[in-house]
Design an enzyme around this catalytic site. Structure first.
Site, PDB file in Angstrom:
ATOM      1  N   ASP A  61       5.136  -6.250  52.659  1.00 11.59           N
ATOM      2  CA  ASP A  61       5.009  -5.603  53.969  1.00 11.59           C
ATOM      3  C   ASP A  61       3.611  -5.912  54.496  1.00 11.59           C
ATOM      4  O   ASP A  61       2.987  -6.877  54.067  1.00 11.59           O
ATOM      5  CB  ASP A  61       5.275  -4.098  53.859  1.00 11.59           C
ATOM      6  CG  ASP A  61       5.863  -3.514  55.141  1.00 11.59           C
ATOM      7  OD1 ASP A  61       5.211  -3.638  56.197  1.00 11.59           O
ATOM      8  OD2 ASP A  61       6.967  -2.930  55.100  1.00 11.59           O
ATOM      9  N   HIS A  90       3.701  -9.138  55.675  1.00 13.16           N
ATOM     10  CA  HIS A  90       3.896  -9.157  57.123  1.00 13.16           C
ATOM     11  C   HIS A  90       2.594  -9.319  57.894  1.00 13.16           C
ATOM     12  O   HIS A  90       2.572  -9.115  59.108  1.00 13.16           O
ATOM     13  CB  HIS A  90       4.617  -7.882  57.581  1.00 13.16           C
ATOM     14  CG  HIS A  90       6.007  -7.768  57.053  1.00 13.16           C
ATOM     15  ND1 HIS A  90       6.789  -6.632  57.251  1.00 13.16           N
ATOM     16  CD2 HIS A  90       6.784  -8.622  56.335  1.00 13.16           C
ATOM     17  CE1 HIS A  90       7.973  -6.810  56.671  1.00 13.16           C
ATOM     18  NE2 HIS A  90       7.985  -8.009  56.106  1.00 13.16           N
TER      19      HIS A  90
END
Length: 365
Positions: free
Chosen positions: A199, A221
């Protein structure tokens, strides 16, 4: 299971990383049940080779000037609860890891491919420190979900963290394993650290005066702002004066991601700079700025409830991969974006054209 969080107050005087010859008997703690006794008698504490029982946490309210050192392997037995597994509070703290130590969250026992939406998983390491505190040279392994949460902190430096959740890549089981989440904090420096996760490498939610420098991010991310979690209080939806510099993002979904939540109340993002950011093997977006985030995903309905003012990009370069890759995507709501200046943005290898509904000074979409 009854979950018990044992609050531990540490008072540690300035000293070396390892236990000094003057360390009293009982000040090096290897049994969770002995922590309270060490607190009552010691001024320098070493936590070493400890297993924290299931459903319990090291919740440490440290007195001003404390030094705390982790040695060996500290692991946390599995329990489906909210955590955090470690929480540290106090002023003028020094919290550090000795050579070869690891804090093991045993995330592999929790991962189900659903992150925060699946079975309950504990957050790992929460920092609520002030007054010039330093957290350094700490190794985190296999966070169940979010790794480091910096909350209600100020005048804090975090450096030399090694966050490794790469095992969560297997079977695509690790989710919501954010490296650093920052909220309700100001005057924060996070530097010289490595994050391998699934993430955001960094996600800033609220606060001001932050610097993120020399970060090596992979598998996740990217370098992110995610703003807008309160329906009424604009101050809780505000981020000001944040700089990301001299960092790399590789083998990740996004390089840079700035998102505002269109289903929240008002707020503001102002004076944010990305400088000397190197991207490689980015799958979806090199730079993604969107004002349409709602219920955890893009709605396509952008709003200007949280304006983004003075967003600067300087020397953001790199390469894309993936059949749907887009180098630059900008979706602003009405009146939501102003005074952006970009220079030296050069991202190549994208398979789809850039998409921008806002004209940026110094960049042609």
């Amino acid at each position: 299971m009854l979950h018990e969080v044992v609050a531990v107050a540490f008072l540690v005087a300035t000293g070396s990383v390892s236990a000094s010859p003057t360390l009293k008997a009982g000040c090096t703690v290897s049994n969770y049940d002995d922590v309270a006794g060490a607190v009552s008698s010691c001024t320098e504490i070493v936590i070493k080779d400890m297993t924290v029982p299931a459903g319990k946490a090291l919740d440490m309210s440290l007195k001003s000037g404390t030094k705390l050192t982790f040695q060996g392997k500290i692991s946390f037995a599995k329990s489906n609860w909210e955590g955090p597994l470690i929480q540290i509070k106090g002023s003028k703290l020094t919290v550090q890891g000795a050579s070869g130590h690891v804090l093991d969250g045993q995330g592999q026992l929790y991962w189900d491919g659903k992150g925060s939406s699946g079975t309950k998983k504990p957050k790992f390491f929460r920092i609520k420190a002030t007054g010039g505190s330093v957290f350094k040279d700490i190794n985190l392994l296999n966070c169940p979900v979010q790794c480091v949460s910096i909350n209600s902190a100020s005048d804090l430096t975090v450096s030399g963290f090694n966050i490794d959740v790469s095992a969560g890549d297997s079977g695509d089981l690790g989710h919501n394993t954010d490296g650093f989440d920052i909220s309700s904090s100001n005057n924060i420096v996070v530097k010289d650290s490595v994050v391998k996760n699934q993430d955001d490498c960094v996600a800033v939610n609220q606060g001001s005066n932050m610097v993120f420098q020399n970060l090596d991010c992979s598998g996740g991310h990217g370098l992110s702002l995610s703003v807008g979690f309160d329906d009424n209080d604009a101050s809780k939806n505000t981020v000001k004066n944040v700089t990301f510099t001299d960092s790399s993002v590789k083998n990740s979904r996004n390089g840079i991601h700035v998102k505002t939540h269109s289903d929240s109340g008002p707020g503001l993002i102002q004076d944010v700079t990305y400088k000397n950011i190197k991207l490689s093997n980015i799958e979806r977006y090199g730079i993604n700025v969107q004002e349409d985030y709602e219920d955890g995903s893009s709605s396509g309905n952008a709003k200007g409830n949280i304006p983004i003012k003075n967003l600067r990009m300087n020397s953001v370069t790199g390469t894309m991969t993936g059949s749907n890759s887009i180098a630059v995507y900008i979706l602003c709501g009405s009146g939501g974006c102003s005074s952006w200046n970009w220079d030296g943005v050069n991202i190549t290898g994208n398979k789809k054209s850039n998409s921008c509904n806002f004209s940026v000074t110094g960049f042609k979409c």
